[in-house]
Design a protein around this motif. Structure first.
Motif, PDB file in Angstrom:
ATOM      1  N   ASP A  18       0.865  -1.185   0.000  1.00  0.00           N
ATOM      2  CA  ASP A  18       0.000   0.000   0.000  1.00  0.00           C
ATOM      3  C   ASP A  18       0.899   1.232   0.000  1.00  0.00           C
ATOM      4  O   ASP A  18       1.378   1.681   1.043  1.00  0.00           O
ATOM      5  CB  ASP A  18      -0.904  -0.016   1.233  1.00  0.00           C
ATOM      6  CG  ASP A  18      -1.855   1.183   1.286  1.00  0.00           C
ATOM      7  OD1 ASP A  18      -1.862   1.964   0.304  1.00  0.00           O
ATOM      8  OD2 ASP A  18      -2.571   1.339   2.285  1.00  0.00           O
ATOM      9  N   THR A  19       1.156   1.770  -1.187  1.00  0.00           N
ATOM     10  CA  THR A  19       2.090   2.900  -1.305  1.00  0.00           C
ATOM     11  C   THR A  19       1.543   4.178  -0.686  1.00  0.00           C
ATOM     12  O   THR A  19       2.296   5.117  -0.436  1.00  0.00           O
ATOM     13  CB  THR A  19       2.427   3.154  -2.783  1.00  0.00           C
ATOM     14  OG1 THR A  19       1.208   3.362  -3.519  1.00  0.00           O
ATOM     15  CG2 THR A  19       3.164   1.960  -3.376  1.00  0.00           C
ATOM     16  N   ASP A  79       7.142   1.232   3.617  1.00  0.00           N
ATOM     17  CA  ASP A  79       8.587   1.054   3.566  1.00  0.00           C
ATOM     18  C   ASP A  79       8.926   0.294   2.285  1.00  0.00           C
ATOM     19  O   ASP A  79       8.648  -0.903   2.177  1.00  0.00           O
ATOM     20  CB  ASP A  79       9.060   0.266   4.789  1.00  0.00           C
ATOM     21  CG  ASP A  79      10.567   0.071   4.825  1.00  0.00           C
ATOM     22  OD1 ASP A  79      11.246   0.417   3.838  1.00  0.00           O
ATOM     23  OD2 ASP A  79      11.071  -0.436   5.847  1.00  0.00           O
ATOM     24  N   PRO A  80       9.530   0.947   1.285  1.00  0.00           N
ATOM     25  CA  PRO A  80       9.807   0.286   0.003  1.00  0.00           C
ATOM     26  C   PRO A  80      10.803  -0.860   0.103  1.00  0.00           C
ATOM     27  O   PRO A  80      10.876  -1.693  -0.797  1.00  0.00           O
ATOM     28  CB  PRO A  80      10.357   1.417  -0.876  1.00  0.00           C
ATOM     29  CG  PRO A  80      10.878   2.433   0.087  1.00  0.00           C
ATOM     30  CD  PRO A  80       9.979   2.352   1.279  1.00  0.00           C
ATOM     31  N   SER A 127      -2.149  -7.586 -13.328  1.00  0.00           N
ATOM     32  CA  SER A 127      -2.682  -6.696 -12.299  1.00  0.00           C
ATOM     33  C   SER A 127      -1.849  -6.713 -11.030  1.00  0.00           C
ATOM     34  O   SER A 127      -1.331  -7.755 -10.608  1.00  0.00           O
ATOM     35  CB  SER A 127      -4.121  -7.105 -11.964  1.00  0.00           C
ATOM     36  OG  SER A 127      -4.590  -6.442 -10.816  1.00  0.00           O
ATOM     37  N   GLU A 128      -1.751  -5.528 -10.408  1.00  0.00           N
ATOM     38  CA  GLU A 128      -1.018  -5.397  -9.148  1.00  0.00           C
ATOM     39  C   GLU A 128      -1.774  -5.999  -7.969  1.00  0.00           C
ATOM     40  O   GLU A 128      -1.256  -6.051  -6.841  1.00  0.00           O
ATOM     41  CB  GLU A 128      -0.723  -3.921  -8.865  1.00  0.00           C
ATOM     42  CG  GLU A 128      -1.935  -3.055  -8.570  1.00  0.00           C
ATOM     43  CD  GLU A 128      -2.674  -2.560  -9.817  1.00  0.00           C
ATOM     44  OE1 GLU A 128      -3.662  -1.812  -9.675  1.00  0.00           O
ATOM     45  OE2 GLU A 128      -2.242  -2.931 -10.928  1.00  0.00           O
TER      46      GLU A 128
END
Length: 544
Positions: free
Chosen positions: A369-370, A376-377, A406-407
């Motif tokens: 969930d960006t 935290d990448p 799809s993501e």
């Protein structure tokens, strides 16, 4: 009875004594470099100069090695305490016993198609011998075995027809009889100190102890895949030579080293190019980051002519990642196209062991969930695997890459119709991850099978390809998905998908046969097995 053999220490050999000395003028004397090629029955074997000293040194070496080995064993017994990781010994991750003799299968729902090929469907996977001894605590810290280190066990379903054309289907399973499997079975306890996962210093000590005791740092578990090459079958994992398998009875014939010409590990994910349309430029070697990913480093793909060498490799820098499984690679004009399942991090926590692993899994396997405030990448979604495409331009050196599905859906364990390896193909198949279930333990569970239509865009989002799903029932999970081609098939998807399916509600395992052209429909056959089949890795179909 005469027995040929060495003269020192062993029973049955000819031993020199004080009454068997040889005179210098004896007509039977020869210098050591002139020794007879064999000793006749009535001959007295003459010791070479320094023989007693050499024997004494050899005996001393054996004694020191024995003492050293005993001391190391005592040290392990004193310094280490072994315990259980419950997740590796629960549910369908719990190991099973062998059924080495074939069992005829009669409980079948539906019908095996008449034109389904005769052969054997085999899947490999981890099956630990001592599941209650997978954590090692010591003064150096804690280490633990990973799910990926269990001894390899092969599960096989045989499809044979009688003279009347009736199907006779049978099942057996058997351990891969690797060197370390024999060692641990003989000791009746864990032999190797866990070393793949743990605190850094404890991991280093475990590596050293294993090398001192066994000459290798980790087990040769042979649990990842089974594949065919040059008419032979091999069970394999990444850190050792493959073990040749007799697929008729699953007996292990021994490690295969190409008649002594090879002593390095093999890949666990080989691609056997069957197509004749492959040109000299075709990519023959993919070099991906494996096991551990440096998030600040670079990933590269190497393209090598089929008959080239290391000097002929052309390197392409690509977005940093850590990938394991490919669908295919082929040429498209000036480009080499690579399609595979891409993740950002390694499945091995390594130095991240300092954090709570369950919390780490809970974030790494779930869709990132960006927009989250604590995103935290380097952690969130780094194990959320998705199909990806790299296009490598051989003229300009440019790279064009990106996700193709799809993501929202995680997939892995990519397969295609093997007849299309190395040439452009329309379809791919993958196992769909139950991300929530997987995030709870870090152990993969696959709840669906996906059919990817590479040449058909998604109706809702044209930047992605169309994907069709075969959904399993609730509490059912699959492994070892493989495409079985129809013998006289015309289209690329003329054939079936086979997979092992386990129902956690009933605790029953089955083999499903799914028509690839009617992919989302019910399987054409469900074959009930006499033994629960634990979740595992790669499968293969060996045509008769």
């Amino acid at each position: 009875m005469f027995r040929a053999g060495g003269s020192g220490g062993g029973g049955g050999g000819l031993k020199p004594t004080g009454r068997c000395g040889v005179r210098a003028n004896s007509s039977h004397y020869r210098a050591p470099d002139q020794a007879l090629p064999f000793a006749p029955p009535n001959a007295v074997k003459v010791p070479s100069p320094g023989w007693k000293k050499q024997q004494a040194l050899m005996q001393m070496s054996k004694t020191l090695k024995s003492v050293s080995s005993n001391l190391l064993e005592r040290f392990i017994d004193t310094a280490y305490r072994f315990s259980e990781q419950p997740s590796l010994n629960e549910g369908n991750f719990r190991p099973v016993n062998e059924i080495s003799e074939a069992v005829l299968l009669s409980h079948l729902s539906g019908e095996v198609p008449e034109d389904f090929p005769e052969g054997v469907y085999i899947r490999n996977g981890p099956n630990p011998l001592h599941p209650t001894q997978t954590i090692a605590d010591s003064i150096f810290g804690s280490t633990s075995y990973m799910y990926y280190e269990g001894h390899g066990m092969l599960h096989a379903v045989y499809f044979n027809k009688s003279s009347l054309g009736e199907w006779k289907i049978s099942y057996r399973n058997k351990y891969v009889d690797s060197d370390t499997f024999q060692l641990e079975r003989g000791k009746n306890e864990v032999a190797f100190v866990p070393s793949a996962d743990g605190q850094p210093y404890a991991t280093l000590v475990a590596f050293v102890l294993n090398i001192l005791r066994f000459g290798k740092a980790v087990k040769d578990s042979a649990n990842t895949n089974i594949f065919e090459h040059a008419g032979r079958a091999f069970a394999i994992t990444e850190n050792h030579l493959p073990y040749e398998i007799d697929i008729n009875n699953l007996n292990t014939l021994g490690p295969y080293n190409i008649n002594g010409a090879w002593d390095q590990p093999f890949t666990s994910h080989p691609k056997d190019i069957l197509a004749k349309a492959v040109s000299e430029l075709h990519m023959n070697n993919l070099l991906f980051l494996f096991i551990e990913n440096d998030m600040d480093g670079k990933s590269r793909i190497g393209v090598m002519p089929r008959f080239g060498d290391a000097e002929s490799i052309i390197w392409f820098d690509v977005e940093n990642h850590c990938s394991y499984h490919l669908f295919n690679c082929f040429e498209d004009g000036n480009e080499v196209v690579v399609r595979g399942c891409r993740i950002l991090g390694s499945i091995i926590p390594s130095d991240r062991h300092r954090v709570d692993k369950l919390k780490w899994y809970g974030r790494a396997f779930l869709q990132p969930d960006t927009d989250s405030g604590d995103f935290d990448p380097s952690l969130d979604g780094i194990l959320f695997s998705r199909p990806y495409e790299w296009r490598l331009n051989m003229q300009s050196g440019a790279t064009n890459e990106g996700y193709i599905t799809s993501e929202k859906v995680a997939m892995d364990f990519a397969v295609i119709n093997d007849k299309f390896i190395g040439i452009r193909n329309k379809y791919g198949y993958a196992q769909v991850v139950d991300s929530l279930a997987t995030s709870k333990t870090g152990l993969f569970k696959f709840k669906k099978i996906a059919k990817l239509h590479f040449d058909m865009p998604d109706k809702e989002n044209k930047q992605f390809i169309s994907v069709e799903y075969h959904t399993l029932q609730e509490k059912q999970y699959c492994s070892g998905v493989q495409f079985v081609a129809k013998e006289n098939g015309i289209d690329e998807d003329d054939g079936w998908i086979v997979t092992y399916v386990h129902d956690e509600g009933t605790n029953i395992s089955q083999v499903y046969i799914i028509d690839a052209k009617r992919f989302s429909e019910e399987p054409v056959a469900k074959i009930t097995l006499p033994r629960r089949v634990p979740y595992g890795f790669h499968g293969n179909f060996f045509y008769k």
